[in-house]
Design an enzyme around this catalytic site. Structure first.
Site, short mmCIF file in Angstrom:
data_model
loop_
_atom_site.label_atom_id
_atom_site.label_comp_id
_atom_site.label_asym_id
_atom_site.label_seq_id
_atom_site.Cartn_x
_atom_site.Cartn_y
_atom_site.Cartn_z
N ILE A 12 85.40 -83.72 -93.18
CA ILE A 12 86.59 -83.92 -92.33
C ILE A 12 86.44 -83.20 -90.98
O ILE A 12 87.05 -83.61 -90.00
CB ILE A 12 87.86 -83.47 -93.09
CG1 ILE A 12 89.11 -84.13 -92.50
CG2 ILE A 12 88.00 -81.96 -93.14
CD1 ILE A 12 90.35 -84.00 -93.37
N GLY A 33 86.35 -73.81 -99.59
CA GLY A 33 86.56 -75.25 -99.59
C GLY A 33 86.73 -75.83 -98.20
O GLY A 33 86.06 -75.42 -97.24
N VAL A 34 87.64 -76.79 -98.09
CA VAL A 34 87.83 -77.47 -96.81
C VAL A 34 88.42 -76.52 -95.77
O VAL A 34 88.11 -76.63 -94.57
CB VAL A 34 88.68 -78.75 -97.02
CG1 VAL A 34 90.12 -78.46 -97.30
CG2 VAL A 34 88.53 -79.69 -95.84
N ASP A 35 89.20 -75.56 -96.20
CA ASP A 35 89.79 -74.55 -95.31
C ASP A 35 88.68 -73.75 -94.62
O ASP A 35 88.68 -73.58 -93.39
CB ASP A 35 90.69 -73.65 -96.17
CG ASP A 35 91.59 -72.72 -95.38
OD1 ASP A 35 91.68 -72.87 -94.15
OD2 ASP A 35 92.21 -71.84 -96.01
N THR A 119 93.08 -80.57 -104.89
CA THR A 119 92.20 -81.08 -105.96
C THR A 119 90.92 -80.27 -106.14
O THR A 119 90.09 -80.61 -106.98
CB THR A 119 91.81 -82.55 -105.71
OG1 THR A 119 91.02 -82.63 -104.52
CG2 THR A 119 93.03 -83.42 -105.58
N GLY A 120 90.74 -79.20 -105.35
CA GLY A 120 89.57 -78.34 -105.49
C GLY A 120 89.97 -77.05 -106.20
O GLY A 120 90.30 -77.05 -107.38
N TYR A 122 92.63 -75.43 -106.24
CA TYR A 122 93.99 -75.41 -106.79
C TYR A 122 94.13 -76.27 -108.05
O TYR A 122 95.18 -76.25 -108.68
CB TYR A 122 95.02 -75.80 -105.73
CG TYR A 122 95.39 -74.67 -104.78
CD1 TYR A 122 94.81 -73.41 -104.88
CD2 TYR A 122 96.33 -74.86 -103.77
CE1 TYR A 122 95.15 -72.37 -104.02
CE2 TYR A 122 96.69 -73.83 -102.90
CZ TYR A 122 96.09 -72.59 -103.03
OH TYR A 122 96.45 -71.58 -102.17
N1 AR6 Z 1 85.62 -82.35 -95.83
C1 AR6 Z 1 86.44 -83.06 -96.64
N2 AR6 Z 1 86.80 -82.67 -97.87
C2 AR6 Z 1 86.32 -81.48 -98.31
C3 AR6 Z 1 85.47 -80.66 -97.53
C4 AR6 Z 1 85.12 -81.13 -96.24
N3 AR6 Z 1 84.32 -80.43 -95.41
N4 AR6 Z 1 85.17 -79.55 -98.25
C5 AR6 Z 1 85.80 -79.68 -99.44
N5 AR6 Z 1 86.49 -80.85 -99.49
P1 AR6 Z 1 89.87 -77.22 -101.68
P2 AR6 Z 1 92.69 -76.89 -102.55
C6 AR6 Z 1 87.37 -81.37 -100.55
O1 AR6 Z 1 89.40 -76.31 -102.76
O2 AR6 Z 1 92.37 -77.38 -103.92
C7 AR6 Z 1 90.93 -72.62 -100.17
O3 AR6 Z 1 90.25 -71.44 -100.43
C8 AR6 Z 1 87.09 -81.00 -101.98
O4 AR6 Z 1 86.08 -81.83 -102.54
O5 AR6 Z 1 89.29 -77.07 -100.33
O6 AR6 Z 1 93.93 -77.40 -101.87
C9 AR6 Z 1 92.28 -72.39 -99.47
O7 AR6 Z 1 92.24 -71.25 -98.65
C10 AR6 Z 1 88.45 -81.23 -102.64
O8 AR6 Z 1 88.57 -82.59 -103.06
O9 AR6 Z 1 91.50 -77.09 -101.49
C11 AR6 Z 1 93.22 -72.23 -100.63
O10 AR6 Z 1 93.22 -70.91 -101.13
C12 AR6 Z 1 89.44 -81.02 -101.51
O11 AR6 Z 1 88.66 -80.86 -100.31
C13 AR6 Z 1 92.66 -73.14 -101.68
O12 AR6 Z 1 91.27 -73.25 -101.40
C14 AR6 Z 1 90.36 -79.82 -101.66
O13 AR6 Z 1 89.66 -78.71 -102.21
C15 AR6 Z 1 93.25 -74.54 -101.59
O14 AR6 Z 1 92.79 -75.30 -102.67
#
Ligand code: AR6
Length: 172
Positions: A12, A33-35, A119-120, A122
């Site tokens: 993203i 993750g994405v953050d 979905t990651g 959390y």
């Molecule tokens: N581009 C698109 N999607 C992505 C990318 C990317 N670069 N990287 C990961 N994903 P998560 P949450 C997808 O864990 O579950 C953080 O530490 C990944 O495959 O990023 O909402 C925050 O600070 C998954 O489907 O977010 C919070 O503490 C999706 O992004 C916590 O994680 C979400 O996974 C939030 O958890």
């Protein structure tokens, strides 16, 4: 299904679009993750801007510039932590999608890209989260004709297949 909705597999942080949505934590001070990917790509100014926002409640959404990202803005939202489904998780996840789109519309932004919120780390079950995302965005877009394009950005082939089925109106 609303033709303004599209799903794709991508990082993203590479999208040149009006706004990307961040699946953040309540402090908005970065994480994994994405953050983590968004903060790395946007540069340190993003963290400074997030500090000034003073955090975000689960289900709410707040806007910052995109800084070094190709996206103009980042809309930070905080999804629910999955605790079995009986703790208001679905209502909170729907609120994330709805609030992010209203924040975008308030700024007259026409294109928004969502990751698969919650979905990651959390732990929200993927298929249920995807169905809720598609239904909520479709319902909300009916109220927001100014939004021209919403992307569901997946990060795995299997995840994209789920979205493509939902957008085609096929059963999972
Ligand atoms: N581009 C698109 N999607 C992505 C990318 C990317 N670069 N990287 C990961 N994903 P998560 P949450 C997808 O864990 O579950 C953080 O530490 C990944 O495959 O990023 O909402 C925050 O600070 C998954 O489907 O977010 C919070 O503490 C999706 O992004 C916590 O994680 C979400 O996974 C939030 O958890």
């Amino acid at each position: 299904m609303d033709s303004r909705l599209l799903a794709l597999n991508a990082d993203i942080t590479t999208l040149a679009i009006d706004a990307i949505v961040n699946a953040a934590r309540p402090s908005l001070l970065g994480g994994g993750g994405v953050d983590g990917a968004i903060h790395r790509a946007a540069g340190p100014e993003l963290l400074a801007a997030c500090r000034r926002l003073g955090g975000c409640e689960p289900g709410d959404a707040k806007l910052t510039p995109g800084f070094a990202l190709p996206a103009r803005y980042v809309i930070h939202t905080v999804g629910p932590v999955w605790r079995g489904g009986g703790h208001g998780e679905a209502a909170l996840l729907a609120s994330c999608y709805r609030r992010a789109l209203f924040v975008a519309a308030d700024r007259r932004l026409a294109s928004v890209a969502f990751p698969c919120i919650s979905t990651g780390a959390y732990g929200y079950p993927f298929d249920a989260a995807a169905r809720l995302a598609v239904d909520t965005v479709a319902e909300t877009l009916a109220l927001l004709p100014e939004i021209e394009r919403v992307l569901f950005v997946c990060h795995a082939e299997r995840d994209l297949a789920v979205y493509l089925r939902l957008l085609a109106g096929r059963p999972l």
